[in-house]
Design a protein around this motif. Structure first.
Motif, PDB file in Angstrom:
ATOM      1  N   LEU A   1       0.836  -1.211   0.000  1.00 56.17           N
ATOM      2  CA  LEU A   1       0.000   0.000   0.000  1.00 56.17           C
ATOM      3  C   LEU A   1       0.861   1.247   0.000  1.00 56.17           C
ATOM      4  CD1 LEU A   1      -2.623   1.584   0.270  1.00 56.17           C
ATOM      5  CD2 LEU A   1      -2.550   1.168   2.738  1.00 56.17           C
ATOM      6  N   TRP A   2       1.873   1.304   0.855  1.00 58.16           N
ATOM      7  CA  TRP A   2       2.707   2.516   0.916  1.00 58.16           C
ATOM      8  C   TRP A   2       3.499   2.707  -0.375  1.00 58.16           C
ATOM      9  CZ3 TRP A   2      -0.425   3.711   4.097  1.00 58.16           C
ATOM     10  CH2 TRP A   2      -0.568   3.229   5.394  1.00 58.16           C
ATOM     11  N   ALA A   3       3.988   1.629  -0.971  1.00 57.24           N
ATOM     12  CA  ALA A   3       4.706   1.744  -2.243  1.00 57.24           C
ATOM     13  C   ALA A   3       3.781   2.239  -3.352  1.00 57.24           C
ATOM     14  CB  ALA A   3       5.318   0.392  -2.616  1.00 57.24           C
ATOM     15  N   SER A   4       2.555   1.730  -3.379  1.00 55.66           N
ATOM     16  CA  SER A   4       1.592   2.134  -4.405  1.00 55.66           C
ATOM     17  C   SER A   4       1.185   3.595  -4.227  1.00 55.66           C
ATOM     18  CB  SER A   4       0.346   1.246  -4.336  1.00 55.66           C
ATOM     19  OG  SER A   4       0.683  -0.112  -4.536  1.00 55.66           O
ATOM     20  N   ALA A   5       0.960   4.012  -2.980  1.00 50.37           N
ATOM     21  CA  ALA A   5       0.571   5.398  -2.714  1.00 50.37           C
ATOM     22  C   ALA A   5       1.690   6.362  -3.111  1.00 50.37           C
ATOM     23  CB  ALA A   5       0.228   5.569  -1.231  1.00 50.37           C
ATOM     24  N   GLY A   6       2.943   5.990  -2.816  1.00 46.43           N
ATOM     25  CA  GLY A   6       4.067   6.838  -3.205  1.00 46.43           C
ATOM     26  C   GLY A   6       4.209   6.952  -4.714  1.00 46.43           C
ATOM     27  N   ALA A   7       4.045   5.824  -5.420  1.00 39.39           N
ATOM     28  CA  ALA A   7       4.140   5.845  -6.882  1.00 39.39           C
ATOM     29  C   ALA A   7       3.036   6.701  -7.490  1.00 39.39           C
ATOM     30  CB  ALA A   7       4.054   4.418  -7.420  1.00 39.39           C
ATOM     31  N   LEU A   8       1.821   6.614  -6.941  1.00 41.28           N
ATOM     32  CA  LEU A   8       0.712   7.422  -7.443  1.00 41.28           C
ATOM     33  C   LEU A   8       0.994   8.907  -7.261  1.00 41.28           C
ATOM     34  CD1 LEU A   8      -2.144   7.530  -8.646  1.00 41.28           C
ATOM     35  CD2 LEU A   8      -3.051   7.310  -6.316  1.00 41.28           C
ATOM     36  N   CYS A   9       1.613   9.277  -6.139  1.00 35.42           N
ATOM     37  CA  CYS A   9       1.979  10.677  -5.911  1.00 35.42           C
ATOM     38  C   CYS A   9       2.943  11.189  -6.987  1.00 35.42           C
ATOM     39  CB  CYS A   9       2.625  10.841  -4.533  1.00 35.42           C
ATOM     40  SG  CYS A   9       1.473  10.816  -3.157  1.00 35.42           S
ATOM     41  N   MET A  10       3.929  10.388  -7.343  1.00 32.08           N
ATOM     42  CA  MET A  10       4.917  10.825  -8.327  1.00 32.08           C
ATOM     43  C   MET A  10       4.313  10.946  -9.720  1.00 32.08           C
ATOM     44  SD  MET A  10       7.417  11.538  -6.533  1.00 32.08           S
ATOM     45  CE  MET A  10       8.389  12.070  -7.947  1.00 32.08           C
ATOM     46  N   VAL A  11       3.473   9.975 -10.105  1.00 35.19           N
ATOM     47  CA  VAL A  11       2.811  10.057 -11.412  1.00 35.19           C
ATOM     48  C   VAL A  11       1.902  11.286 -11.471  1.00 35.19           C
ATOM     49  CG1 VAL A  11       1.149   8.925 -12.932  1.00 35.19           C
ATOM     50  CG2 VAL A  11       2.936   7.573 -11.815  1.00 35.19           C
ATOM     51  N   THR A  12       1.180  11.539 -10.397  1.00 31.82           N
ATOM     52  CA  THR A  12       0.284  12.697 -10.345  1.00 31.82           C
ATOM     53  C   THR A  12       1.065  13.999 -10.397  1.00 31.82           C
ATOM     54  OG1 THR A  12      -1.259  11.402  -9.010  1.00 31.82           O
ATOM     55  CG2 THR A  12      -1.583  13.774  -9.054  1.00 31.82           C
ATOM     56  N   ALA A  13       2.222  14.025  -9.741  1.00 32.95           N
ATOM     57  CA  ALA A  13       3.064  15.230  -9.772  1.00 32.95           C
ATOM     58  C   ALA A  13       3.453  15.579 -11.208  1.00 32.95           C
ATOM     59  CB  ALA A  13       4.310  15.019  -8.915  1.00 32.95           C
ATOM     60  N   GLY A  14       3.784  14.566 -12.000  1.00 34.87           N
ATOM     61  CA  GLY A  14       4.116  14.811 -13.405  1.00 34.87           C
ATOM     62  C   GLY A  14       2.938  15.370 -14.182  1.00 34.87           C
ATOM     63  N   GLY A  15       1.735  14.821 -13.933  1.00 36.33           N
ATOM     64  CA  GLY A  15       0.558  15.331 -14.621  1.00 36.33           C
ATOM     65  C   GLY A  15       0.228  16.759 -14.236  1.00 36.33           C
ATOM     66  N   LEU A  16       0.322  17.089 -12.948  1.00 35.58           N
ATOM     67  CA  LEU A  16       0.022  18.449 -12.502  1.00 35.58           C
ATOM     68  C   LEU A  16       1.072  19.443 -12.976  1.00 35.58           C
ATOM     69  CD1 LEU A  16      -1.273  17.732  -8.891  1.00 35.58           C
ATOM     70  CD2 LEU A  16      -2.582  18.684 -10.793  1.00 35.58           C
ATOM     71  N   PHE A  17       2.294  18.989 -13.130  1.00 38.74           N
ATOM     72  CA  PHE A  17       3.345  19.852 -13.703  1.00 38.74           C
ATOM     73  C   PHE A  17       2.927  20.372 -15.075  1.00 38.74           C
ATOM     74  CE2 PHE A  17       6.921  19.798 -16.738  1.00 38.74           C
ATOM     75  CZ  PHE A  17       7.625  20.897 -16.273  1.00 38.74           C
ATOM     76  N   LEU A  18       2.308  19.524 -15.871  1.00 39.94           N
ATOM     77  CA  LEU A  18       1.880  19.925 -17.210  1.00 39.94           C
ATOM     78  C   LEU A  18       0.571  20.714 -17.191  1.00 39.94           C
ATOM     79  CD1 LEU A  18       2.626  16.546 -19.050  1.00 39.94           C
ATOM     80  CD2 LEU A  18       4.032  18.612 -19.072  1.00 39.94           C
ATOM     81  N   VAL A  19      -0.382  20.283 -16.370  1.00 39.32           N
ATOM     82  CA  VAL A  19      -1.731  20.849 -16.414  1.00 39.32           C
ATOM     83  C   VAL A  19      -1.809  22.222 -15.745  1.00 39.32           C
ATOM     84  CG1 VAL A  19      -4.109  20.543 -15.615  1.00 39.32           C
ATOM     85  CG2 VAL A  19      -2.858  18.622 -16.629  1.00 39.32           C
ATOM     86  N   VAL A  20      -1.180  22.383 -14.588  1.00 41.40           N
ATOM     87  CA  VAL A  20      -1.306  23.639 -13.847  1.00 41.40           C
ATOM     88  C   VAL A  20      -0.739  24.808 -14.644  1.00 41.40           C
ATOM     89  CG1 VAL A  20      -0.552  24.890 -11.776  1.00 41.40           C
ATOM     90  CG2 VAL A  20      -1.367  22.537 -11.587  1.00 41.40           C
ATOM     91  N   ARG A  21       0.338  24.588 -15.364  1.00 39.80           N
ATOM     92  CA  ARG A  21       0.908  25.675 -16.171  1.00 39.80           C
ATOM     93  C   ARG A  21      -0.045  26.091 -17.281  1.00 39.80           C
ATOM     94  NH1 ARG A  21       6.954  24.394 -17.836  1.00 39.80           N
ATOM     95  NH2 ARG A  21       5.965  22.533 -18.705  1.00 39.80           N
ATOM     96  N   ARG A  22      -0.703  25.134 -17.904  1.00 39.16           N
ATOM     97  CA  ARG A  22      -1.699  25.465 -18.930  1.00 39.16           C
ATOM     98  C   ARG A  22      -2.924  26.119 -18.326  1.00 39.16           C
ATOM     99  NH1 ARG A  22      -3.414  20.982 -22.932  1.00 39.16           N
ATOM    100  NH2 ARG A  22      -4.499  22.827 -23.716  1.00 39.16           N
ATOM    101  N   LEU A  23      -3.294  25.692 -17.132  1.00 41.74           N
ATOM    102  CA  LEU A  23      -4.456  26.249 -16.458  1.00 41.74           C
ATOM    103  C   LEU A  23      -4.265  27.735 -16.187  1.00 41.74           C
ATOM    104  CD1 LEU A  23      -7.138  24.991 -15.294  1.00 41.74           C
ATOM    105  CD2 LEU A  23      -6.009  25.020 -13.075  1.00 41.74           C
ATOM    106  N   GLN A  24      -3.069  28.133 -15.835  1.00 41.72           N
ATOM    107  CA  GLN A  24      -2.805  29.539 -15.553  1.00 41.72           C
ATOM    108  C   GLN A  24      -2.793  30.388 -16.811  1.00 41.72           C
ATOM    109  OE1 GLN A  24       0.801  28.753 -12.884  1.00 41.72           O
ATOM    110  NE2 GLN A  24      -0.169  30.522 -11.920  1.00 41.72           N
TER     111      GLN A  24
END
Length: 405
Positions: free
Chosen positions: A380-403
């Motif tokens: 569970l902890w390994a999966s939660a950490g991996a999900l955080c990193m994948v999401t960080a990459g997605g938000l890196f792209l989306v938040v800049r476009r959102l602004q």
């Protein structure tokens, strides 16, 4: 020096923001049922961990419905009435829940409790926005979170003591603080009502910057929907801190209810002491994506740490990292949502934002308990950490476009 920093960090915020903060603090200081819900269901009622996962997900479903209804009602009747009704109805239903113990009745009872509770979230977010000028909106949301976390640093600690006496006391005290918060809210805000609502429309709304006065529905805002979906992924990992983490502490470390409450309180205390100072010092200078991605990276590190080492110092360090993660991410996510909305759809945007929390609390507990039952806490902890990193990459792209849009 430190006192001067605090004075500057909290200066300039409206009187209404401070009054609302007092109400939220009282409400959250008594919020002790949910932090101990997983322990109550397993130890107090003797339910299997899979049943607990289902019930926690049902709680998330109720929260999703409550957020949708709360956002819609906020735009229709204003945030004052929605907040007042939520306080009072939750107080009544918490007392009813004292007699609900069978699994099938718990499904309906927790669903309704969550729906009534979460109607408050979009209304409160709309109130925070409407009482804050654009230049202070990030600090206003941080002040709101400070009240929540300061209350949360008290609620679980006191709840741990009460749970050692009786789990029923958690419901009674939670109900009483809802009544107290509702009464204080009514007397403080009955003359103010809503600064933005269906009957009034200010010439220069204080909720959003002038360039964001959009009348479109958030459900037709494709880029924002992608942003919310990514936030939901982040919150699925974050939800483990308050759902499966207490089980981990209880089953793996054999911590007492009081010790579990103390660790949960520590997270709230860290946010209380540090968030406003950090937000004040960084101001609006760094791009939001930098703060959000940094926050998610710290959360991934906290989950990874739980698998790399063992011991009480590891738990305390992981709580510190979880707290810093909240500070660097959640205020900026909320402020981006507020700035994306317009004066007539603030409730809808805030409802969709808080809906991400609800959706996460449907998927998170069920996925978490399933992984624990099948593979153990380490997976569970390994999966939660991996999900955080994948999401960080997605938000890196989306938040800049959102602004830029």
């Amino acid at each position: 020096m430190i006192l001067s920093l605090y004075r500057n960090a909290y200066g300039g915020l409206s009187r209404e923001s401070w009054l609302l903060t007092a109400v939220i603090f009282i409400n959250r200081a008594g919020a002790m049922v949910v932090p101990f819900l997983s322990v109550y269901l397993t130890e107090g009622l003797g339910l299997h961990i899979k049943q607990v996962g289902i019930l926690l997900s049902v709680y998330g479903m109720g929260a999703m419905v409550g957020n949708c209804i709360g956002g819609w009602l906020t735009d229709k009747i204003g945030h004052f009435k929605v907040q007042l009704c939520s306080f009072l109805l939750v107080a009544v239903w918490l007392i009813v829940m004292l007699w609900v113990q069978r699994f099938e009745f718990l499904v309906g009872g927790l669903f309704l409790l969550s729906a009534l509770t979460e109607c408050l979230s979009p209304a409160t977010a709309a109130a925070v926005s409407s009482y804050s000028p654009p230049q202070n909106i990030i600090r206003a949301f941080s002040l709101n979170r400070l009240a929540m976390n300061l209350g949360f640093s008290i609620g679980p600690a006191l709840g741990g003591i009460l749970a050692m006496v009786s789990y029923q006391l958690l419901f009674v005290v939670d109900s009483l603080t809802c009544i107290a918060a509702g009464a204080l809210f009514y007397f403080l805000f009955r003359q103010r009502q809503d600064s933005v609502g269906p009957e009034t429309e200010p010439t220069q709304p204080a909720t959003v910057a002038p360039e964001s006065h959009s009348e479109r529905s958030p459900y037709r805002d494709g880029l924002f929907l992608l942003f919310i979906a990514l936030c939901c992924c982040f919150l699925i990992s974050f939800s483990q801190v308050f759902t499966t983490m207490p089980l981990y502490w209880h089953q793996v470390y054999s911590l007492s209810k009081m010790e579990i409450g103390a660790l949960l309180a520590l997270d709230g205390l860290i946010v209380c002491l540090m968030e406003m100072i950090i937000v004040y010092l960084i101001g609006n200078r760094p791009a939001p994506w930098k703060m959000i991605v940094s926050g998610l990276s710290l959360m991934a590190l906290a989950f990874l740490l739980l698998n790399l080492a063992h011991g009480l110092p590891v738990l305390i360090l992981s709580i510190l990292l979880f707290g810093l993660s909240e500070i660097l991410s959640l205020p900026f996510i909320a402020s981006l949502t507020a700035r994306r909305s317009g004066p007539k759809n603030l409730g809808a945007y805030m409802g969709l934002y808080t809906l991400a929390y609800s959706a996460a609390y449907i998927v998170g507990p069920l996925a978490g308990t399933t992984l624990i039952d099948s593979f153990g806490f380490g997976t569970l902890w390994a999966s939660a950490g991996a999900l955080c990193m994948v999401t960080a990459g997605g938000l890196f792209l989306v938040v800049r476009r959102l602004q830029m849009s």
